[in-house]
Motif scaffolding. Structure first.
Motif, PDB file in Angstrom:
ATOM      1  N   MET A  75     -17.031  13.861  26.375  1.00  0.00           N
ATOM      2  CA  MET A  75     -16.520  12.883  25.413  1.00  0.00           C
ATOM      3  C   MET A  75     -16.576  11.483  26.016  1.00  0.00           C
ATOM      4  O   MET A  75     -16.635  11.304  27.238  1.00  0.00           O
ATOM      5  N   GLN A  76     -16.542  10.494  25.144  1.00  0.00           N
ATOM      6  CA  GLN A  76     -16.527   9.098  25.568  1.00  0.00           C
ATOM      7  C   GLN A  76     -15.366   8.384  24.887  1.00  0.00           C
ATOM      8  O   GLN A  76     -15.112   8.586  23.709  1.00  0.00           O
ATOM      9  N   TYR A  77     -14.654   7.561  25.668  1.00  0.00           N
ATOM     10  CA  TYR A  77     -13.552   6.779  25.105  1.00  0.00           C
ATOM     11  C   TYR A  77     -14.084   5.514  24.435  1.00  0.00           C
ATOM     12  O   TYR A  77     -14.945   4.830  24.993  1.00  0.00           O
ATOM     13  N   LEU A  78     -13.572   5.204  23.262  1.00  0.00           N
ATOM     14  CA  LEU A  78     -13.724   3.889  22.653  1.00  0.00           C
ATOM     15  C   LEU A  78     -12.323   3.306  22.555  1.00  0.00           C
ATOM     16  O   LEU A  78     -11.491   3.787  21.779  1.00  0.00           O
ATOM     17  N   LEU A  79     -12.044   2.292  23.376  1.00  0.00           N
ATOM     18  CA  LEU A  79     -10.699   1.744  23.503  1.00  0.00           C
ATOM     19  C   LEU A  79     -10.576   0.491  22.643  1.00  0.00           C
ATOM     20  O   LEU A  79     -11.234  -0.523  22.924  1.00  0.00           O
ATOM     21  N   PRO A  80      -9.764   0.545  21.573  1.00  0.00           N
ATOM     22  CA  PRO A  80      -9.673  -0.601  20.646  1.00  0.00           C
ATOM     23  C   PRO A  80      -9.112  -1.853  21.323  1.00  0.00           C
ATOM     24  O   PRO A  80      -8.189  -1.775  22.137  1.00  0.00           O
ATOM     25  N   LYS A  81      -9.682  -2.990  20.960  1.00  0.00           N
ATOM     26  CA  LYS A  81      -9.133  -4.268  21.405  1.00  0.00           C
ATOM     27  C   LYS A  81      -8.014  -4.683  20.446  1.00  0.00           C
ATOM     28  O   LYS A  81      -7.735  -3.993  19.465  1.00  0.00           O
ATOM     29  N   GLU A  82      -7.392  -5.827  20.722  1.00  0.00           N
ATOM     30  CA  GLU A  82      -6.225  -6.231  19.947  1.00  0.00           C
ATOM     31  C   GLU A  82      -6.564  -6.664  18.524  1.00  0.00           C
ATOM     32  O   GLU A  82      -5.663  -6.793  17.691  1.00  0.00           O
ATOM     33  N   ASN A  83      -7.849  -6.868  18.223  1.00  0.00           N
ATOM     34  CA  ASN A  83      -8.221  -7.347  16.886  1.00  0.00           C
ATOM     35  C   ASN A  83      -8.502  -6.226  15.893  1.00  0.00           C
ATOM     36  O   ASN A  83      -8.922  -6.481  14.761  1.00  0.00           O
ATOM     37  N   VAL A  84      -8.260  -4.976  16.299  1.00  0.00           N
ATOM     38  CA  VAL A  84      -8.552  -3.869  15.388  1.00  0.00           C
ATOM     39  C   VAL A  84      -7.497  -2.777  15.551  1.00  0.00           C
ATOM     40  O   VAL A  84      -7.044  -2.484  16.660  1.00  0.00           O
ATOM     41  N   LEU A  85      -7.105  -2.190  14.422  1.00  0.00           N
ATOM     42  CA  LEU A  85      -6.205  -1.044  14.452  1.00  0.00           C
ATOM     43  C   LEU A  85      -6.980   0.207  14.862  1.00  0.00           C
ATOM     44  O   LEU A  85      -8.113   0.419  14.397  1.00  0.00           O
ATOM     45  N   PRO A  86      -6.417   1.053  15.703  1.00  0.00           N
ATOM     46  CA  PRO A  86      -7.131   2.263  16.123  1.00  0.00           C
ATOM     47  C   PRO A  86      -7.619   3.112  14.954  1.00  0.00           C
ATOM     48  O   PRO A  86      -8.757   3.593  14.962  1.00  0.00           O
ATOM     49  N   LYS A  87      -6.766   3.292  13.943  1.00  0.00           N
ATOM     50  CA  LYS A  87      -7.175   4.155  12.839  1.00  0.00           C
ATOM     51  C   LYS A  87      -8.243   3.487  11.979  1.00  0.00           C
ATOM     52  O   LYS A  87      -9.128   4.158  11.431  1.00  0.00           O
ATOM     53  N   TYR A  88      -8.201   2.173  11.851  1.00  0.00           N
ATOM     54  CA  TYR A  88      -9.259   1.458  11.135  1.00  0.00           C
ATOM     55  C   TYR A  88     -10.587   1.646  11.881  1.00  0.00           C
ATOM     56  O   TYR A  88     -11.623   1.931  11.271  1.00  0.00           O
ATOM     57  N   LEU A  89     -10.540   1.506  13.205  1.00  0.00           N
ATOM     58  CA  LEU A  89     -11.741   1.705  14.016  1.00  0.00           C
ATOM     59  C   LEU A  89     -12.244   3.136  13.884  1.00  0.00           C
ATOM     60  O   LEU A  89     -13.462   3.373  13.812  1.00  0.00           O
ATOM     61  N   TYR A  90     -11.338   4.084  13.821  1.00  0.00           N
ATOM     62  CA  TYR A  90     -11.713   5.490  13.652  1.00  0.00           C
ATOM     63  C   TYR A  90     -12.517   5.690  12.364  1.00  0.00           C
ATOM     64  O   TYR A  90     -13.583   6.317  12.376  1.00  0.00           O
ATOM     65  N   TYR A  91     -12.026   5.148  11.261  1.00  0.00           N
ATOM     66  CA  TYR A  91     -12.741   5.303   9.992  1.00  0.00           C
ATOM     67  C   TYR A  91     -14.100   4.605  10.050  1.00  0.00           C
ATOM     68  O   TYR A  91     -15.098   5.113   9.534  1.00  0.00           O
ATOM     69  N   LYS A 129      -4.468  -2.616   7.551  1.00  0.00           N
ATOM     70  CA  LYS A 129      -3.353  -1.700   7.270  1.00  0.00           C
ATOM     71  C   LYS A 129      -3.451  -1.155   5.853  1.00  0.00           C
ATOM     72  O   LYS A 129      -3.204   0.038   5.606  1.00  0.00           O
ATOM     73  N   ARG A 130      -3.806  -2.030   4.907  1.00  0.00           N
ATOM     74  CA  ARG A 130      -3.922  -1.599   3.511  1.00  0.00           C
ATOM     75  C   ARG A 130      -5.047  -0.580   3.351  1.00  0.00           C
ATOM     76  O   ARG A 130      -4.888   0.440   2.677  1.00  0.00           O
ATOM     77  N   ILE A 131      -6.186  -0.857   3.978  1.00  0.00           N
ATOM     78  CA  ILE A 131      -7.335   0.044   3.873  1.00  0.00           C
ATOM     79  C   ILE A 131      -7.025   1.390   4.512  1.00  0.00           C
ATOM     80  O   ILE A 131      -7.339   2.461   3.953  1.00  0.00           O
ATOM     81  N   VAL A 132      -6.386   1.371   5.671  1.00  0.00           N
ATOM     82  CA  VAL A 132      -6.018   2.608   6.357  1.00  0.00           C
ATOM     83  C   VAL A 132      -5.079   3.445   5.493  1.00  0.00           C
ATOM     84  O   VAL A 132      -5.233   4.673   5.385  1.00  0.00           O
ATOM     85  N   ALA A 133      -4.104   2.794   4.843  1.00  0.00           N
ATOM     86  CA  ALA A 133      -3.159   3.517   3.990  1.00  0.00           C
ATOM     87  C   ALA A 133      -3.874   4.200   2.831  1.00  0.00           C
ATOM     88  O   ALA A 133      -3.574   5.358   2.480  1.00  0.00           O
ATOM     89  N   ILE A 134      -4.840   3.506   2.234  1.00  0.00           N
ATOM     90  CA  ILE A 134      -5.594   4.080   1.113  1.00  0.00           C
ATOM     91  C   ILE A 134      -6.436   5.262   1.582  1.00  0.00           C
ATOM     92  O   ILE A 134      -6.450   6.334   0.963  1.00  0.00           O
ATOM     93  N   LEU A 135      -7.138   5.084   2.711  1.00  0.00           N
ATOM     94  CA  LEU A 135      -7.998   6.158   3.216  1.00  0.00           C
ATOM     95  C   LEU A 135      -7.185   7.360   3.662  1.00  0.00           C
ATOM     96  O   LEU A 135      -7.614   8.508   3.495  1.00  0.00           O
TER      97      LEU A 135
END
Length: 255
Positions: A75-91, A129-135
């Protein structure tokens, strides 16, 4: 705002082997390509992160994993920076279908250097946050529907036994054949992006195009095929495709 994947996350690596941790005990989860392996007494990441399968079966599969956890070396880590939510990056990453970057004929690999320039739209934090909640709501609905399908499949199996008897017991004396006696199997052509010339490109079906009982043709990629390969790998009516990566065993048939 359009950004590159490499603008919003950093790559991390692991040198842990499953054989090294399978007998460990502790409070911190560790994950592999198939998901949760067990608990160990250490962790490599103290914040929520994205993990991508980079080697072997299931390459490109994406997971959102919790803080205080680790992954093994496939596996490889993708570590989110402060400008992105982890779950948004996941989607976002899941939508990119990173398996299309694989190289290698025997053991496929994907590399961050090849897919870090994937472009996507980075919304504001509030919009993320809004997009993550919808998804998330949509995912919950999908999960509920999958449970319905499981129940329906159980019903179909029960009806089948009522009509034809228990195949395992063969209580009605039906003739039984081995699968290889009534069918043949073969692997599809392996994509090697580094050798793809795009001079004889044709669409092909990847794992993500094969859904349960149907094909998703909304996003087709192309690679080189010779005339002989087109003849060899073309689907014929009645052919059944079964995925070996991602959700292993998912299948669809050409009618």
């Amino acid at each position: 705002m359009k950004v590159l994947l490499g603008d919003v996350c950093e790559r991390g690596s692991s040198n842990l082997k499953q054989s090294d941790v399978i007998s460990c005990i502790g409070d911190y989860p560790i994950y592999g390509a198939a998901g949760y392996i067990g608990n160990v007494d250490f962790y490599q990441q103290d914040k929520e992160y994205i993990a991508v399968v980079k080697d072997g079966a299931g390459i490109g599969r994406v997971m959102l994993l919790p803080e205080n956890s680790s992954v093994i070396g496939t596996m490889q880590y993708l570590l989110p920076k402060e400008n992105v939510l982890p779950k948004y990056l996941y989607y976002v990453v899941r939508h990119m279908h990173l398996e299309k970057y694989y190289t290698g004929a025997t053991i496929p690999h994907i590399y961050f250097k090849d897919y870090k320039n994937e472009e996507f739209n980075l919304s504001s934090m509030e919009e993320q946050k809004r997009i993550v909640a919808i998804l998330q709501l949509i995912e919950n609905i999908i999960d509920a529907r999958k449970q319905q399908l499981i129940k329906l499949e159980d019903l179909i199996k029960a009806r089948f036994v009522e009509m034809f008897g228990d195949i395992l017991c063969n209580d009605k004396g039906w003739p039984i054949y081995a699968l290889d006696a009534i069918s043949s199997s073969r692997l599809g052509k392996m994509l090697d992006a580094k050798r793809n010339t795009e001079k004889n490109s044709f669409p092909y079906l990847a794992n993500f195009n094969v859904q349960w009982f149907e094909f998703d043709l909304s996003a087709l990629h192309e690679m080189d095929f010779t005339d002989a390969e087109r003849e060899e790998f073309s689907l014929k009516d009645g052919d059944l495709l079964i995925t070996e990566g991602g959700e292993v065993g998912r299948c669809a048939r050409r009618c």
